[in-house]
Design an enzyme around this catalytic site. Structure first.
Site, PDB file in Angstrom:
ATOM      1  N   HIS A   1       0.837  -1.204   0.000  1.00 51.36           N
ATOM      2  CA  HIS A   1       0.000   0.000   0.000  1.00 51.36           C
ATOM      3  C   HIS A   1       0.863   1.241   0.000  1.00 51.36           C
ATOM      4  O   HIS A   1       1.839   1.340   0.722  1.00 51.36           O
ATOM      5  CB  HIS A   1      -0.974   0.026   1.192  1.00 51.36           C
TER       6      HIS A   1
ATOM      7  N   HIS B   1       1.072   5.150   0.820  1.00 49.79           N
ATOM      8  CA  HIS B   1       0.460   6.217   1.608  1.00 49.79           C
ATOM      9  C   HIS B   1       0.599   7.537   0.834  1.00 49.79           C
ATOM     10  O   HIS B   1       1.713   7.923   0.459  1.00 49.79           O
ATOM     11  CB  HIS B   1       1.195   6.415   2.929  1.00 49.79           C
TER      12      HIS B   1
END
Ligand code: AMP
Length: 139
Positions: free
Chosen positions: A98, A100
């Site tokens: 992921h 950010h």
């Protein structure tokens, strides 16, 4: 056992979804570091960036590229810090790649990416030459 992010993609747990396409997905972080803190993921559950196949890596970057200005404009940010914790020792808690996207504002009191360093190493020219050679030979 799928990750919490795979459960979000599957619609099994709620999230504030901001973007979705065939291979990527983006939603608001549940514990935002700033208004608009967004996570961008590949739909397939790869643990690390190193595991993402080239075509999906390109898709992932395309979505990051699309969302950075969307996030900045939506919350009136002056800038963004864009980062991956790539591996547990780097602070990755959810084992599903992921990115950010953290909106940044003038005077927000936050630091640069350089603030992640603990003790910084002392490296002379020979050390740097050797490290560059080792990386270059593998790239
Ligand atoms: P990391 O430390 O890089 O693995 O970051 C994981 C991020 O996922 C943290 O910023 C969490 O706040 C966020 N997070 C964990 N669970 C959820 C969830 N159900 N919905 C949205 N964000 C989440």
């Amino acid at each position: 056992m799928s990750t919490v992010f795979s459960q979000i993609v599957a619609g099994e747990i709620p999230a504030r979804v901001v973007y979705e396409d065939e291979t990527t997905f983006a939603f608001l972080d549940a514990n935002p570091l700033a208004p608009g803190h967004t996570l961008v993921i590949p739909k397939v559950e790869y643990e690390r960036l190193n595991d993402v196949p080239e075509s999906e890596a390109a898709d992932l970057y395309a979505t990051i590229h699309r969302l950075i200005p969307a996030v900045e404009d939506a919350v009136g940010a002056d800038a963004t810090t864009v980062a991956f914790n790539n591996g547990e020792e780097a602070g990755q808690e959810v084992p599903h790649v992921h990115c950010h996207i953290v909106p940044r504002f003038a005077g927000d009191g936050g630091g640069p990416i350089h603030a992640i360093a603990g003790e910084t190493p002392t490296l002379d020219d020979a050390d740097l030459d050797e490290i560059a050679e080792e990386i270059g030979s593998r790239a």
